[in-house]
Scaffold this motif. Structure first.
Motif, short mmCIF file in Angstrom:
data_model
loop_
_atom_site.label_atom_id
_atom_site.label_comp_id
_atom_site.label_asym_id
_atom_site.label_seq_id
_atom_site.Cartn_x
_atom_site.Cartn_y
_atom_site.Cartn_z
N GLY A 91 -0.38 56.85 -7.43
CA GLY A 91 0.88 57.19 -7.66
C GLY A 91 1.05 58.54 -8.36
N SER A 92 2.16 59.18 -8.38
CA SER A 92 2.55 60.51 -9.18
C SER A 92 3.75 60.22 -9.99
CB SER A 92 2.69 61.60 -8.08
OG SER A 92 3.84 61.38 -7.43
N ASN A 93 4.36 59.00 -9.94
CA ASN A 93 5.26 58.81 -11.01
C ASN A 93 5.21 57.33 -11.65
OD1 ASN A 93 6.24 56.42 -9.47
ND2 ASN A 93 7.82 57.50 -8.12
N ASP A 94 6.27 56.98 -12.18
CA ASP A 94 6.01 55.83 -13.04
C ASP A 94 6.20 54.40 -12.59
OD1 ASP A 94 8.95 56.29 -12.85
OD2 ASP A 94 9.53 56.02 -14.79
N PHE A 95 6.21 54.38 -11.24
CA PHE A 95 6.56 53.11 -10.62
C PHE A 95 5.02 52.56 -9.78
CE2 PHE A 95 10.59 51.17 -9.66
CZ PHE A 95 11.31 51.36 -10.79
N GLU B 107 4.74 50.67 -16.97
CA GLU B 107 4.06 49.99 -18.25
C GLU B 107 4.10 48.61 -18.10
OE1 GLU B 107 5.82 51.77 -21.92
OE2 GLU B 107 7.30 52.70 -20.58
N LEU B 108 4.39 47.90 -17.14
CA LEU B 108 4.56 46.34 -16.69
C LEU B 108 3.04 46.30 -15.97
CD1 LEU B 108 8.08 45.27 -15.51
CD2 LEU B 108 6.56 44.61 -17.43
N PHE C 225 0.38 43.79 -17.78
CA PHE C 225 1.03 42.57 -17.58
C PHE C 225 0.93 41.86 -16.35
CE2 PHE C 225 4.94 39.89 -16.86
CZ PHE C 225 4.64 38.82 -17.53
N MET C 226 1.25 42.48 -15.34
CA MET C 226 1.17 42.10 -13.71
C MET C 226 0.05 41.66 -13.65
SD MET C 226 4.10 41.82 -12.98
CE MET C 226 5.85 42.15 -13.14
N GLU C 227 -1.00 42.73 -13.89
CA GLU C 227 -2.60 42.68 -13.55
C GLU C 227 -3.38 41.71 -14.26
OE1 GLU C 227 -6.63 43.58 -12.23
OE2 GLU C 227 -4.45 44.05 -11.34
N ARG C 228 -2.85 41.52 -15.44
CA ARG C 228 -3.47 40.21 -16.26
C ARG C 228 -3.05 38.81 -15.44
NH1 ARG C 228 -7.41 37.82 -18.29
NH2 ARG C 228 -7.28 36.69 -20.14
N GLY C 229 -1.81 38.70 -15.07
CA GLY C 229 -1.46 37.70 -14.34
C GLY C 229 -2.32 37.28 -12.75
N ARG C 230 -2.51 38.58 -12.24
CA ARG C 230 -3.15 38.66 -10.99
C ARG C 230 -4.67 38.05 -11.24
NH1 ARG C 230 -0.11 43.41 -9.93
NH2 ARG C 230 -1.67 44.50 -10.52
N THR D 27 -3.34 41.94 -27.90
CA THR D 27 -4.47 42.45 -26.92
C THR D 27 -3.92 42.71 -25.43
OG1 THR D 27 -5.06 40.03 -26.31
CG2 THR D 27 -6.26 41.21 -28.14
N LEU D 28 -2.83 41.98 -25.30
CA LEU D 28 -1.91 42.44 -24.26
C LEU D 28 -0.68 43.12 -24.24
CD1 LEU D 28 -1.83 42.20 -21.04
CD2 LEU D 28 -0.57 40.01 -21.18
N LYS D 29 -0.44 44.53 -24.09
CA LYS D 29 0.73 45.31 -24.49
C LYS D 29 1.57 45.08 -23.14
CE LYS D 29 -1.39 47.36 -27.53
NZ LYS D 29 -1.34 46.63 -29.07
N MET D 30 3.00 44.96 -23.87
CA MET D 30 4.19 44.70 -23.12
C MET D 30 4.91 46.11 -23.40
SD MET D 30 4.51 42.04 -21.04
CE MET D 30 6.31 41.71 -20.70
N PRO D 31 5.89 46.56 -22.65
CA PRO D 31 6.64 47.68 -22.78
C PRO D 31 7.58 47.29 -24.09
CG PRO D 31 6.53 47.32 -20.39
CD PRO D 31 5.75 46.10 -20.89
N LYS D 32 7.94 48.38 -24.91
CA LYS D 32 8.79 48.11 -25.96
C LYS D 32 10.39 48.15 -25.71
CE LYS D 32 5.62 49.95 -29.62
NZ LYS D 32 4.66 48.77 -29.37
N GLN D 33 10.67 48.90 -24.63
CA GLN D 33 11.88 48.98 -23.74
C GLN D 33 11.97 48.09 -22.89
OE1 GLN D 33 9.62 51.21 -23.49
NE2 GLN D 33 9.65 50.81 -21.11
N SER D 34 13.24 47.69 -22.51
CA SER D 34 13.41 47.00 -21.23
C SER D 34 12.88 47.73 -20.16
CB SER D 34 14.80 46.67 -20.86
OG SER D 34 15.73 47.86 -20.76
N SER D 35 12.40 46.60 -18.95
CA SER D 35 11.42 47.29 -17.87
C SER D 35 11.86 46.44 -16.68
CB SER D 35 10.11 47.18 -18.03
OG SER D 35 9.66 47.71 -19.38
N THR D 36 12.08 47.21 -15.53
CA THR D 36 12.53 46.50 -14.14
C THR D 36 11.51 46.18 -13.25
OG1 THR D 36 14.75 47.31 -14.81
CG2 THR D 36 14.34 46.17 -12.56
#
Length: 195
Positions: free
Chosen positions: A61-65, A85-86, A89-94, A118-127
């Motif tokens: 990718g070249s953006n934030d998605f 930024e999610l 979290f998603m990769e850990r679930g996979r 040890t697992l970072k979540m975004p500090k702001q809301s993320s969709t």
């Protein structure tokens, strides 16, 4: 009798192979990015499936998605896109799912890891954007999906009904509500009414 048996066996094998046919990377990418907002589609990183079924990056990718292609093992179509930024979290679930962990174990492990730092979540809301549809409405040759349904999940770690003013369940179709309040996976659910 032997001829009938082998004919049935051949038909079953053909049905199994066709049920798991994996579209080309271009088609997977085209379908996956349909879940993203239009201005994010061209630059989104896309995960999908190699011809042998291996889950891998189909496009950097070249953006934030980040977008996920449809799982060929599942009956209907389901693709999703989310803020990059999610991705941890998603990769850990996979990874945990691949290890054979059930949903509760995955939740508990990630909760402990987020709280432990040890697992970072975004500090702001993320969709997270989730697009689903029927295989009957999907053209695997072109990647087009008719009558798809798009819903939204806005992650807001550790938020509660009290901190957001959101109910714990929707009172009317399409009403936002909070799920898993007070946990690492607290999120606003937005399910627009289906046509």
């Amino acid at each position: 009798m032997k001829k009938t048996f082998f004919s049935c066996l051949a038909l079953c094998m053909a049905a199994e192979i066709s049920a798991q046919t994996i579209p080309s990377p271009d088609i997977q990418i085209k379908t996956a990015v349909m879940a993203a907002p239009s201005d994010k589609q061209a630059g989104a990183k896309v995960y999908g499936y190699a011809s042998d079924g291996t889950f891998k990056v189909l496009r950097e990718g070249s953006n934030d998605f980040v977008c996920l292609a449809d799982d060929p093992k599942k009956e209907d179509i389901g693709v999703s896109c989310y803020l990059a930024e999610l991705d941890p979290f998603m990769e850990r679930g996979r990874v945990l799912a691949k290890e054979g962990r059930n949903a509760k174990e995955i939740f508990d492990i990630r909760e402990k890891e987020v709280k432990g730092g040890t697992l970072k979540m975004p500090k702001q809301s993320s969709t997270l954007y989730v697009l689903s549809g029927s295989k009957d409405n999907y053209d695997a040759a072109t990647g087009a999906l008719k009558n798809g349904y798009l819903r939204y999940v806005v992650y807001i770690p550790f938020a509660t009904a009290e901190s957001t003013g959101l109910p714990l369940k929707p009172d009317v179709p399409g009403m936002p509500w909070i799920m898993d309040p007070g946990t690492h996976r607290a999120h606003i659910m937005i399910n627009p009414p289906k046509p």
